[in-house]
Design a protein around this motif. Structure first.
Motif, PDB file in Angstrom:
ATOM      1  N   SER A  80       0.981  -1.116  -0.044  1.00 43.41           N
ATOM      2  CA  SER A  80      -0.114  -0.130  -0.133  1.00 43.41           C
ATOM      3  C   SER A  80       0.820   1.191  -0.090  1.00 43.41           C
ATOM      4  O   SER A  80       0.534   2.293  -0.848  1.00 43.41           O
ATOM      5  CB  SER A  80      -0.968  -0.066   1.204  1.00 43.41           C
ATOM      6  N   SER A  81       2.146   1.201   0.712  1.00 44.11           N
ATOM      7  CA  SER A  81       2.850   2.506   0.718  1.00 44.11           C
ATOM      8  C   SER A  81       3.603   2.483  -0.882  1.00 44.11           C
ATOM      9  O   SER A  81       3.692   3.710  -1.193  1.00 44.11           O
ATOM     10  CB  SER A  81       4.069   1.972   1.596  1.00 44.11           C
ATOM     11  N   VAL A  82       4.040   1.255  -1.490  1.00 37.94           N
ATOM     12  CA  VAL A  82       4.418   1.488  -2.766  1.00 37.94           C
ATOM     13  C   VAL A  82       3.670   2.161  -3.586  1.00 37.94           C
ATOM     14  O   VAL A  82       3.916   3.121  -4.526  1.00 37.94           O
ATOM     15  CB  VAL A  82       4.992   0.388  -3.076  1.00 37.94           C
ATOM     16  N   SER A  83       2.257   1.370  -3.605  1.00 41.14           N
ATOM     17  CA  SER A  83       1.301   1.995  -4.410  1.00 41.14           C
ATOM     18  C   SER A  83       1.154   3.723  -4.178  1.00 41.14           C
ATOM     19  O   SER A  83       0.924   4.329  -5.177  1.00 41.14           O
ATOM     20  CB  SER A  83      -0.225   1.521  -4.179  1.00 41.14           C
ATOM     21  N   SER A  84       1.166   4.123  -3.046  1.00 40.70           N
ATOM     22  CA  SER A  84       0.834   5.294  -2.631  1.00 40.70           C
ATOM     23  C   SER A  84       2.015   6.446  -3.330  1.00 40.70           C
ATOM     24  O   SER A  84       1.766   7.301  -3.737  1.00 40.70           O
ATOM     25  CB  SER A  84       0.771   5.676  -1.193  1.00 40.70           C
ATOM     26  N   LEU A  85       3.270   5.803  -2.973  1.00 43.98           N
ATOM     27  CA  LEU A  85       4.689   6.664  -3.571  1.00 43.98           C
ATOM     28  C   LEU A  85       4.391   6.689  -5.140  1.00 43.98           C
ATOM     29  O   LEU A  85       4.611   7.500  -5.662  1.00 43.98           O
ATOM     30  CB  LEU A  85       5.751   5.844  -3.083  1.00 43.98           C
ATOM     31  N   VAL A  86       4.203   5.569  -5.791  1.00 46.52           N
ATOM     32  CA  VAL A  86       4.144   5.488  -7.155  1.00 46.52           C
ATOM     33  C   VAL A  86       2.882   6.395  -7.635  1.00 46.52           C
ATOM     34  O   VAL A  86       3.173   7.240  -8.691  1.00 46.52           O
ATOM     35  CB  VAL A  86       3.733   4.031  -7.735  1.00 46.52           C
ATOM     36  N   ARG A  87       1.645   6.173  -7.045  1.00 43.78           N
ATOM     37  CA  ARG A  87       0.604   7.145  -7.524  1.00 43.78           C
ATOM     38  C   ARG A  87       0.976   8.754  -7.493  1.00 43.78           C
ATOM     39  O   ARG A  87       0.639   9.500  -8.365  1.00 43.78           O
ATOM     40  CB  ARG A  87      -0.465   6.931  -6.771  1.00 43.78           C
ATOM     41  N   ASN A  88       1.656   8.995  -6.348  1.00 42.95           N
ATOM     42  CA  ASN A  88       1.878  10.404  -5.989  1.00 42.95           C
ATOM     43  C   ASN A  88       2.933  10.948  -7.026  1.00 42.95           C
ATOM     44  O   ASN A  88       3.113  11.980  -7.679  1.00 42.95           O
ATOM     45  CB  ASN A  88       2.315  10.741  -4.634  1.00 42.95           C
ATOM     46  N   LEU A  89       4.145  10.026  -7.222  1.00 40.50           N
ATOM     47  CA  LEU A  89       5.302  10.526  -8.208  1.00 40.50           C
ATOM     48  C   LEU A  89       4.762  10.475  -9.495  1.00 40.50           C
ATOM     49  O   LEU A  89       5.028  11.258 -10.361  1.00 40.50           O
ATOM     50  CB  LEU A  89       6.440   9.242  -8.104  1.00 40.50           C
ATOM     51  N   GLU A  90       3.720   9.663 -10.075  1.00 38.40           N
ATOM     52  CA  GLU A  90       3.217   9.464 -11.334  1.00 38.40           C
ATOM     53  C   GLU A  90       2.324  10.982 -11.695  1.00 38.40           C
ATOM     54  O   GLU A  90       2.481  11.483 -12.416  1.00 38.40           O
ATOM     55  CB  GLU A  90       2.444   8.323 -11.650  1.00 38.40           C
ATOM     56  N   ALA A  91       1.513  11.248 -10.476  1.00 34.46           N
ATOM     57  CA  ALA A  91       0.780  12.505 -10.566  1.00 34.46           C
ATOM     58  C   ALA A  91       1.715  13.656 -10.733  1.00 34.46           C
ATOM     59  O   ALA A  91       1.356  14.654 -11.399  1.00 34.46           O
ATOM     60  CB  ALA A  91      -0.154  12.457  -9.219  1.00 34.46           C
ATOM     61  N   LYS A  92       2.660  13.540 -10.128  1.00 35.42           N
ATOM     62  CA  LYS A  92       3.856  14.948 -10.263  1.00 35.42           C
ATOM     63  C   LYS A  92       4.533  14.889 -11.401  1.00 35.42           C
ATOM     64  O   LYS A  92       5.374  15.660 -11.630  1.00 35.42           O
ATOM     65  CB  LYS A  92       4.639  14.862  -8.977  1.00 35.42           C
ATOM     66  N   GLY A  93       4.465  13.770 -12.160  1.00 39.74           N
ATOM     67  CA  GLY A  93       5.454  13.621 -13.331  1.00 39.74           C
ATOM     68  C   GLY A  93       6.768  13.066 -13.346  1.00 39.74           C
ATOM     69  O   GLY A  93       7.510  13.241 -14.231  1.00 39.74           O
ATOM     70  N   PHE A  94       7.055  12.618 -12.161  1.00 37.29           N
ATOM     71  CA  PHE A  94       8.610  12.013 -12.121  1.00 37.29           C
ATOM     72  C   PHE A  94       8.532  10.668 -12.595  1.00 37.29           C
ATOM     73  O   PHE A  94       9.863  10.181 -13.047  1.00 37.29           O
ATOM     74  CB  PHE A  94       8.893  12.000 -10.542  1.00 37.29           C
ATOM     75  N   ILE A  95       7.534   9.828 -12.626  1.00 31.09           N
ATOM     76  CA  ILE A  95       7.838   8.542 -13.214  1.00 31.09           C
ATOM     77  C   ILE A  95       6.351   8.237 -13.854  1.00 31.09           C
ATOM     78  O   ILE A  95       5.267   8.928 -13.924  1.00 31.09           O
ATOM     79  CB  ILE A  95       7.691   7.398 -11.880  1.00 31.09           C
ATOM     80  N   LYS A  96       6.284   7.109 -14.731  1.00 29.84           N
ATOM     81  CA  LYS A  96       5.144   6.684 -15.395  1.00 29.84           C
ATOM     82  C   LYS A  96       5.345   5.125 -15.451  1.00 29.84           C
ATOM     83  O   LYS A  96       6.459   4.473 -15.097  1.00 29.84           O
ATOM     84  CB  LYS A  96       5.334   7.201 -17.000  1.00 29.84           C
ATOM     85  N   SER A  97       4.014   4.445 -15.471  1.00 28.02           N
ATOM     86  CA  SER A  97       3.997   3.252 -15.473  1.00 28.02           C
ATOM     87  C   SER A  97       3.452   2.745 -16.906  1.00 28.02           C
ATOM     88  O   SER A  97       2.444   3.176 -17.573  1.00 28.02           O
ATOM     89  CB  SER A  97       3.160   2.796 -14.197  1.00 28.02           C
TER      90      SER A  97
END
Length: 164
Positions: A80-97
């Motif tokens: 759940s923590s990884v999901s949250s980190l990924v979701r937030n970083l993706e929303a900020k434009g730092f990563i994509k999946s």
């Protein structure tokens, strides 16, 4: 003569866990202050750092196949923590999946140009923090400390695994 009960609150027991917890908290606060102007947090920087290292190791410029499950294991945090980190970083434009062709249920996590722009910021912050934390220590002291911390980390992992 009878002793008076002290109104002073007794000090917290200062054991290894106490020191490690306080050190960790102070370091996270410091990193969060450094990263605030760049729109990331300390836990997010740890995820990005892991992805930077995996990209460096990838063969022939191919994207790495880092997925959320690997991030859980590598960072030692819950799904759940990884999901949250990924979701937030993706929303900020730092990563994509993106979906992995061989396994459509699985998503690969990739760095964006924006993430590469702050790589140097993260690297500088880590170096600056290491210097501050090891001030007044010899190279031998630092090497001894790192060795002892590795042992503590392994022992702590064993403790947490015993609970499962």
């Amino acid at each position: 003569m009878e002793k008076k009960a002290s109104s002073r609150i007794p000090e917290q027991r200062q054991d290894i866990g106490y020191y490690l917890s306080n050190i960790s908290h102070s370091i996270q606060q410091y990193f969060n202050r450094l990263y605030d102007q760049h729109g990331i947090t300390y836990p997010q920087s740890r995820l990005l750092t892991y992805l930077y290292k995996k990209e460096e190791l990838a063969q022939n410029g191919e994207p790495s196949n880092v997925n959320q499950r690997e991030l859980e294991r590598a960072l030692g945090i819950k799904a759940s923590s990884v999901s949250s980190l990924v979701r937030n970083l993706e929303a900020k434009g730092f990563i994509k999946s993106e979906r992995i062709e061989s396994d459509t249920r699985n998503k690969r996590i990739l760095l964006t140009e924006k993430a590469y722009e702050i790589d140097a910021v993260i690297d500088r912050a880590v170096n600056q923090t290491e210097e501050a934390l090891t001030k007044n220590m010899s190279e031998e002291d630092v090497a001894t400390l790192l060795g002892l911390l590795r042992v503590l980390m392994d022992n702590a992992k064993a403790l947490s695994n015993d609970q499962e």
